[in-house]
Design a protein around this motif. Structure first.
Motif, PDB file in Angstrom:
ATOM      1  N   GLY A  96       0.799  -1.217   0.000  1.00  0.00           N
ATOM      2  CA  GLY A  96       0.000   0.000   0.000  1.00  0.00           C
ATOM      3  C   GLY A  96       0.831   1.265   0.000  1.00  0.00           C
ATOM      4  N   ASP A  97       0.244   2.337   0.551  1.00  0.00           N
ATOM      5  CA  ASP A  97       0.892   3.650   0.536  1.00  0.00           C
ATOM      6  C   ASP A  97       2.214   3.648   1.301  1.00  0.00           C
ATOM      7  OD1 ASP A  97      -1.156   4.686  -0.968  1.00  0.00           O
ATOM      8  OD2 ASP A  97      -2.247   5.526   0.745  1.00  0.00           O
ATOM      9  N   GLU A  98       2.258   2.896   2.406  1.00  0.00           N
ATOM     10  CA  GLU A  98       3.493   2.870   3.182  1.00  0.00           C
ATOM     11  C   GLU A  98       4.621   2.208   2.383  1.00  0.00           C
ATOM     12  OE1 GLU A  98       3.511   4.043   7.192  1.00  0.00           O
ATOM     13  OE2 GLU A  98       2.977   5.167   5.393  1.00  0.00           O
ATOM     14  N   ALA A  99       4.299   1.142   1.658  1.00  0.00           N
ATOM     15  CA  ALA A  99       5.305   0.500   0.819  1.00  0.00           C
ATOM     16  C   ALA A  99       5.735   1.424  -0.317  1.00  0.00           C
ATOM     17  CB  ALA A  99       4.754  -0.807   0.254  1.00  0.00           C
ATOM     18  N   ARG A 100       4.795   2.130  -0.892  1.00  0.00           N
ATOM     19  CA  ARG A 100       5.127   3.069  -1.970  1.00  0.00           C
ATOM     20  C   ARG A 100       6.083   4.140  -1.461  1.00  0.00           C
ATOM     21  NH1 ARG A 100       0.466   3.735  -3.169  1.00  0.00           N
ATOM     22  NH2 ARG A 100       0.364   2.157  -4.819  1.00  0.00           N
ATOM     23  N   HIS A 101       5.836   4.630  -0.248  1.00  0.00           N
ATOM     24  CA  HIS A 101       6.730   5.630   0.333  1.00  0.00           C
ATOM     25  C   HIS A 101       8.111   5.023   0.594  1.00  0.00           C
ATOM     26  CE1 HIS A 101       7.837   9.194   2.660  1.00  0.00           C
ATOM     27  NE2 HIS A 101       8.366   8.369   3.550  1.00  0.00           N
ATOM     28  N   ALA A 102       8.129   3.786   1.084  1.00  0.00           N
ATOM     29  CA  ALA A 102       9.404   3.124   1.385  1.00  0.00           C
ATOM     30  C   ALA A 102      10.236   2.922   0.119  1.00  0.00           C
ATOM     31  CB  ALA A 102       9.145   1.784   2.068  1.00  0.00           C
ATOM     32  N   VAL A 103       9.574   2.582  -0.991  1.00  0.00           N
ATOM     33  CA  VAL A 103      10.298   2.262  -2.230  1.00  0.00           C
ATOM     34  C   VAL A 103      10.658   3.517  -3.016  1.00  0.00           C
ATOM     35  CG1 VAL A 103      10.116   1.105  -4.466  1.00  0.00           C
ATOM     36  CG2 VAL A 103       9.281  -0.033  -2.397  1.00  0.00           C
ATOM     37  N   THR A 104       9.685   4.427  -3.187  1.00  0.00           N
ATOM     38  CA  THR A 104       9.912   5.572  -4.077  1.00  0.00           C
ATOM     39  C   THR A 104      10.540   6.771  -3.390  1.00  0.00           C
ATOM     40  OG1 THR A 104       7.666   6.423  -3.709  1.00  0.00           O
ATOM     41  CG2 THR A 104       7.972   4.854  -5.513  1.00  0.00           C
ATOM     42  N   VAL A 105      10.245   6.962  -2.090  1.00  0.00           N
ATOM     43  CA  VAL A 105      10.793   8.117  -1.373  1.00  0.00           C
ATOM     44  C   VAL A 105      12.027   7.730  -0.565  1.00  0.00           C
ATOM     45  CG1 VAL A 105      10.314   9.936   0.323  1.00  0.00           C
ATOM     46  CG2 VAL A 105       8.516   9.198  -1.263  1.00  0.00           C
ATOM     47  N   ARG A 106      11.891   6.702   0.271  1.00  0.00           N
ATOM     48  CA  ARG A 106      13.018   6.272   1.100  1.00  0.00           C
ATOM     49  C   ARG A 106      14.029   5.439   0.317  1.00  0.00           C
ATOM     50  NH1 ARG A 106      13.182   8.357   6.376  1.00  0.00           N
ATOM     51  NH2 ARG A 106      14.824   6.788   6.519  1.00  0.00           N
ATOM     52  N   ARG A 107      13.594   4.871  -0.826  1.00  0.00           N
ATOM     53  CA  ARG A 107      14.447   4.030  -1.667  1.00  0.00           C
ATOM     54  C   ARG A 107      15.129   2.910  -0.858  1.00  0.00           C
ATOM     55  NH1 ARG A 107      14.720   6.079  -6.651  1.00  0.00           N
ATOM     56  NH2 ARG A 107      14.253   8.298  -6.965  1.00  0.00           N
ATOM     57  N   MET A 108      14.319   2.208  -0.085  1.00  0.00           N
ATOM     58  CA  MET A 108      14.854   1.155   0.768  1.00  0.00           C
ATOM     59  C   MET A 108      15.278  -0.054  -0.057  1.00  0.00           C
ATOM     60  SD  MET A 108      12.763   1.391   4.317  1.00  0.00           S
ATOM     61  CE  MET A 108      14.243   0.720   5.096  1.00  0.00           C
ATOM     62  N   ARG A 109      16.285  -0.731   0.441  1.00  0.00           N
ATOM     63  CA  ARG A 109      16.870  -1.878  -0.251  1.00  0.00           C
ATOM     64  C   ARG A 109      16.938  -3.071   0.706  1.00  0.00           C
ATOM     65  NH1 ARG A 109      15.679   1.043  -3.667  1.00  0.00           N
ATOM     66  NH2 ARG A 109      16.965   1.998  -5.312  1.00  0.00           N
ATOM     67  N   ALA A 110      17.142  -4.241   0.142  1.00  0.00           N
ATOM     68  CA  ALA A 110      17.291  -5.446   0.957  1.00  0.00           C
ATOM     69  C   ALA A 110      18.457  -5.284   1.924  1.00  0.00           C
ATOM     70  CB  ALA A 110      17.513  -6.656   0.055  1.00  0.00           C
ATOM     71  N   GLY A 111      18.260  -5.749   3.137  1.00  0.00           N
ATOM     72  CA  GLY A 111      19.284  -5.642   4.172  1.00  0.00           C
ATOM     73  C   GLY A 111      19.091  -4.456   5.097  1.00  0.00           C
ATOM     74  N   GLU A 112      18.291  -3.481   4.677  1.00  0.00           N
ATOM     75  CA  GLU A 112      18.049  -2.325   5.531  1.00  0.00           C
ATOM     76  C   GLU A 112      16.970  -2.646   6.569  1.00  0.00           C
ATOM     77  OE1 GLU A 112      19.096   1.637   3.152  1.00  0.00           O
ATOM     78  OE2 GLU A 112      17.281   0.666   2.418  1.00  0.00           O
ATOM     79  N   ARG A 113      16.939  -1.848   7.639  1.00  0.00           N
ATOM     80  CA  ARG A 113      16.021  -2.084   8.738  1.00  0.00           C
ATOM     81  C   ARG A 113      14.903  -1.053   8.723  1.00  0.00           C
ATOM     82  NH1 ARG A 113      18.987  -5.648  11.921  1.00  0.00           N
ATOM     83  NH2 ARG A 113      17.243  -5.828  13.360  1.00  0.00           N
ATOM     84  N   LEU A 114      13.748  -1.473   9.211  1.00  0.00           N
ATOM     85  CA  LEU A 114      12.630  -0.561   9.408  1.00  0.00           C
ATOM     86  C   LEU A 114      11.808  -1.045  10.594  1.00  0.00           C
ATOM     87  CD1 LEU A 114       9.810  -2.058   8.321  1.00  0.00           C
ATOM     88  CD2 LEU A 114      10.795  -1.497   6.096  1.00  0.00           C
ATOM     89  N   VAL A 115      10.947  -0.172  11.069  1.00  0.00           N
ATOM     90  CA  VAL A 115      10.064  -0.497  12.188  1.00  0.00           C
ATOM     91  C   VAL A 115       8.623  -0.442  11.714  1.00  0.00           C
ATOM     92  CG1 VAL A 115       9.221   0.263  14.453  1.00  0.00           C
ATOM     93  CG2 VAL A 115      11.671   0.339  13.935  1.00  0.00           C
TER      94      VAL A 115
END
Length: 250
Positions: free
Chosen positions: A24-43
């Motif tokens: 959803g929107d949180e994943a979209r923010h994580a991928v497109t804005v935060r540009r998160m990658r495998a191995g990174e941490r989130l809460v």
């Protein structure tokens, strides 16, 4: 909250097992804005006191992005025994949203939009009022994530002064921030638990009629200090004082 630098994402419900998928929107923010990658941490947080520390195992970009996660640790944070509800007078422009942002970062447990007599902004019961309330709720949600809060404050439906007075009458203590008040906030003996209602007036100030209604319901006028604060900053300053005066920051 463990993982002091990991970004926080809100979900309706925390995963029960050792793996999870953020969509959803949180994943979209994580991928497109935060540009998160495998191995990174989130809460992951449910906004109601529970959270989980996770590691990104894979990222699925595209029109419906998603992150696959491994859950490494869970924890819960109890609600404070003394909960603070901020009754924030409606303010013009983005000052109301700034007030919500700062109050959320400073620890407000609930925000009650107040239709004060001198509020320049007017929220009707139609689409415009609904849109304005939605902006306040989105602001509280974003500010809670930024501040890494386990609890997202509720932004209630707007209330008039009669409803606000009724709320004051039910609270363990109700305080009205008023620059002309004789008593300082820091001179008070505060209740250890229950609801503390903190009333913040509009830029034009609280009218005598409003103050009379609130004091008749048991509210106490108090001042913060020698200076006059804007409606957008007053709640945050008062919440800081309350945090230091009580166990809320313990």
């Amino acid at each position: 909250m463990p993982g002091t630098t990991a970004p926080v994402f809100l979900v309706a419900e925390l995963p029960a097992g050792s793996s999870a998928v953020l969509e959803g929107d949180e994943a979209r923010h994580a991928v497109t804005v935060r540009r998160m990658r495998a191995g990174e941490r989130l809460v992951l947080s449910d906004g109601a006191g529970s959270a989980a520390d996770c590691v990104v195992t894979s990222v699925r970009p595209g029109r419906a992005p998603a992150l696959e996660l491994t859950v490494e640790e869970r924890w819960s944070e109890p609600a404070p025994s003394l909960r603070v509800t901020v009754a924030q007078a409606l303010a013009k422009g983005d000052r109301g949203e700034l007030a919500v942002e700062l109050a959320t970062e400073a620890g407000a447990d609930k925000i009650l939009p107040w239709r004060a007599e001198r509020s320049v902004a007017r929220w009707d019961d139609g689409p415009r009022g609904t849109k304005a309330l939605s902006r306040w709720r989105d602001t509280a949600r974003s500010a809670a994530k930024q501040a890494r809060r386990s609890w997202v404050p509720e932004v209630a439906e707007p209330a008039g002064t009669p409803e606000l007075a009724a709320t004051a009458g039910k609270a363990a203590m109700a305080l009205v921030l008023e620059g002309s008040a004789g008593q300082r906030l820091t001179e008070l003996s505060l209740p250890p638990e229950g609801e503390l209602l903190l009333v913040v007036g509009p830029e034009g100030g609280i009218t005598d009629h409003e103050l009379a209604q609130l004091t008749a319901a048991g509210a106490l006028p108090v001042r913060l200090g020698p200076t006059v604060l804007r409606t957008s900053t007053a709640a945050a300053v008062a919440l800081g004082a309350l945090g230091a005066m009580t166990s809320r920051w313990a």
